[in-house]
Design an enzyme around this catalytic site. Structure first.
Site, PDB file in Angstrom:
ATOM      1  N   VAL A   1     -11.004   6.633  -2.150  1.00  0.00           N
ATOM      2  CA  VAL A   1     -11.758   7.899  -2.143  1.00  0.00           C
ATOM      3  C   VAL A   1     -11.675   8.665  -3.455  1.00  0.00           C
ATOM      4  CG1 VAL A   1     -11.907   8.478   0.324  1.00  0.00           C
ATOM      5  CG2 VAL A   1      -9.908   9.164  -0.966  1.00  0.00           C
TER       6      VAL A   1
ATOM      7  N   TYR B   1     -14.473  -0.742   4.255  1.00  0.00           N
ATOM      8  CA  TYR B   1     -14.595  -0.135   5.591  1.00  0.00           C
ATOM      9  C   TYR B   1     -15.927  -0.516   6.241  1.00  0.00           C
ATOM     10  CZ  TYR B   1     -11.130   2.317   2.923  1.00  0.00           C
ATOM     11  OH  TYR B   1     -10.097   2.588   2.096  1.00  0.00           O
TER      12      TYR B   1
ATOM     13  N   TYR C   1       3.261   6.500   2.129  1.00  0.00           N
ATOM     14  CA  TYR C   1       1.832   6.163   2.034  1.00  0.00           C
ATOM     15  C   TYR C   1       1.092   7.140   1.110  1.00  0.00           C
ATOM     16  CZ  TYR C   1      -3.045   5.995   3.660  1.00  0.00           C
ATOM     17  OH  TYR C   1      -4.411   5.933   3.710  1.00  0.00           O
TER      18      TYR C   1
ATOM     19  N   SER D   1      -7.033   4.387  -2.028  1.00  0.00           N
ATOM     20  CA  SER D   1      -6.938   3.189  -1.184  1.00  0.00           C
ATOM     21  C   SER D   1      -6.957   1.868  -1.938  1.00  0.00           C
ATOM     22  CB  SER D   1      -8.054   3.177  -0.146  1.00  0.00           C
ATOM     23  OG  SER D   1      -7.760   4.116   0.854  1.00  0.00           O
TER      24      SER D   1
ATOM     25  N   LYS E   1      -3.914  -0.121  -1.582  1.00  0.00           N
ATOM     26  CA  LYS E   1      -3.615  -0.876  -0.351  1.00  0.00           C
ATOM     27  C   LYS E   1      -3.580  -2.384  -0.606  1.00  0.00           C
ATOM     28  CE  LYS E   1      -5.636   2.746   2.590  1.00  0.00           C
ATOM     29  NZ  LYS E   1      -6.835   3.137   3.360  1.00  0.00           N
TER      30      LYS E   1
HETATM   31  N1  GLN Z   1      -5.048   8.596   0.869  1.00  0.00           N
HETATM   32  C1  GLN Z   1      -6.374   8.485   1.431  1.00  0.00           C
HETATM   33  C2  GLN Z   1      -6.347   8.780   2.911  1.00  0.00           C
HETATM   34  O1  GLN Z   1      -5.431   8.423   3.555  1.00  0.00           O
HETATM   35  C3  GLN Z   1      -6.894   7.105   1.176  1.00  0.00           C
HETATM   36  C4  GLN Z   1      -8.256   6.868   1.789  1.00  0.00           C
HETATM   37  C5  GLN Z   1      -9.187   6.125   0.898  1.00  0.00           C
HETATM   38  O2  GLN Z   1      -9.009   6.034  -0.308  1.00  0.00           O
HETATM   39  N2  GLN Z   1     -10.249   5.621   1.472  1.00  0.00           N
HETATM   40  O3  GLN Z   1      -7.230   9.391   3.470  1.00  0.00           O
END
Ligand code: GLN
Length: 303
Positions: A257, A239, A191, A64, A67
């Site tokens: 993650v 988050y 994505y 993420s 992003k």
């Molecule tokens: N690719 C992961 C997902 O969509 C990204 C989530 C994350 O890094 N928090 O679940």
């Protein structure tokens, strides 16, 4: 203030003393098999220096954290139009929560939760084939880091695609509310691939310099956009742990993650940390703690 060249190795040693490493993400099989007992930190400072300690040359799945880069690209392509499709408020919910998306009729709270990042990716696609959009994303990250070796790990993308049921649910929900322009599978494929970008901690710190806003660093977006990206990182980058991160670290940050976190000291430095074990919010356990210790030692805070 300590000197970074001596402080980072001490911080690395201190982080390894505590036996709790957190839990690696288990819902993506390729990430579930990573050894959690790894830690790295790298600081790219505004004067052009790079300091690093620990496993800073081990590549990991950035997830993420990407992003931030895709949001910068989406805003560059379509400006404020993105905000008709995505909000700018903290969600107070897990990154992959579905319940809020239904309550709020298909408009994700912010571009960093998964639903919002899927819409952002849809905007980056803009009717182009995924390969073209992904090439732009990779190119942006390479230009930011000034490193053409950065690439996507296709095995991680395939692993997430095979088990990405929640993200498929989110994408189809968005489509049901008419908030996807491309077929859900196409947007999600894009994505999953950009989330599977792989970088070392040192490369991530270098890539983050475009958010520092200092002379001599790669400038890929305008000054006002840098401020807005940092504002979103502070309020939404972790988050439902965003408030806790702002309280403990006091800097804008974006987690993934894979256990990476990118944090920005405006005008001064880009910091990357990596430790694959996560806390209850899905953010790196030791990475967060290390950033709190570094910010305190260096007296770095936006407040
Ligand atoms: N690719 C992961 C997902 O969509 C990204 C989530 C994350 O890094 N928090 O679940």
């Amino acid at each position: 203030m300590p000197d970074l060249a001596t402080f980072l190795p001490r911080l690395d040693a201190g982080m390894r003393e505590d036996p709790s490493w957190g839990e690696v993400a288990s819902y993506i099989p390729e990430l579930a098999r990573i050894d959690p007992e790894q830690f790295a930190i790298a600081v790219a400072s505004a004067d052009g220096a790079l300091y690093q300690a620990g496993d800073a040359d081990v590549p990991f799945s950035v997830q993420s954290v990407t992003k931030v880069f895709t949001l910068a690209i989406a805003l560059g392509r379509s400006g404020d139009q993105l905000w008709t499709r995505v909000g700018r408020e903290p969600s107070g919910r897990a990154f992959n929560s579905i319940v809020q998306l239904e309550q709020e009729e298909g408009r994700p709270r912010n571009p960093f939760i998964n639903a919002g990042a899927i819409v952002t990716t849809d905007e980056v696609l803009a009717g182009r084939p995924p390969s073209v959009a992904l090439a732009e994303i990779v190119q942006f990250v390479r230009a930011a880091a000034e490193d053409d070796e950065i690439h996507i790990n296709d095995a991680v993308a395939a692993s997430e695609t095979a088990y990405g049921h929640r993200n498929f649910a989110l994408a189809h929900f968005l489509a049901a509310y008419d908030n996807l322009r491309n077929p859900p599978e196409m947007t999600l494929g894009t994505y999953f691939h950009h989330c599977a970008l792989e970088m070392t901690t040192a490369q991530l710190a270098l890539a983050g310099r475009f958010l520092v806003d200092a002379p001599g660093l790669p400038r890929l977006v305008s000054r006002s956009r840098i401020r807005r990206l940092n504002a979103l990182m502070l309020t939404c980058g972790h988050y439902d742990g965003s408030g806790d991160f702002a309280y403990r670290v006091g800097l804008p940050g974006k987690s993934g993650v894979g256990g990476g976190i990118l944090a920005i000291v405006p005008g001064r430095a880009s910091i990357a940390v990596w430790s694959p074990g996560l806390n209850q919010y899905g953010n790196s356990l030791k990475g967060t703690e290390a950033l709190a210790r570094l910010a305190r030692a260096m007296d770095w805070s936006i407040f």
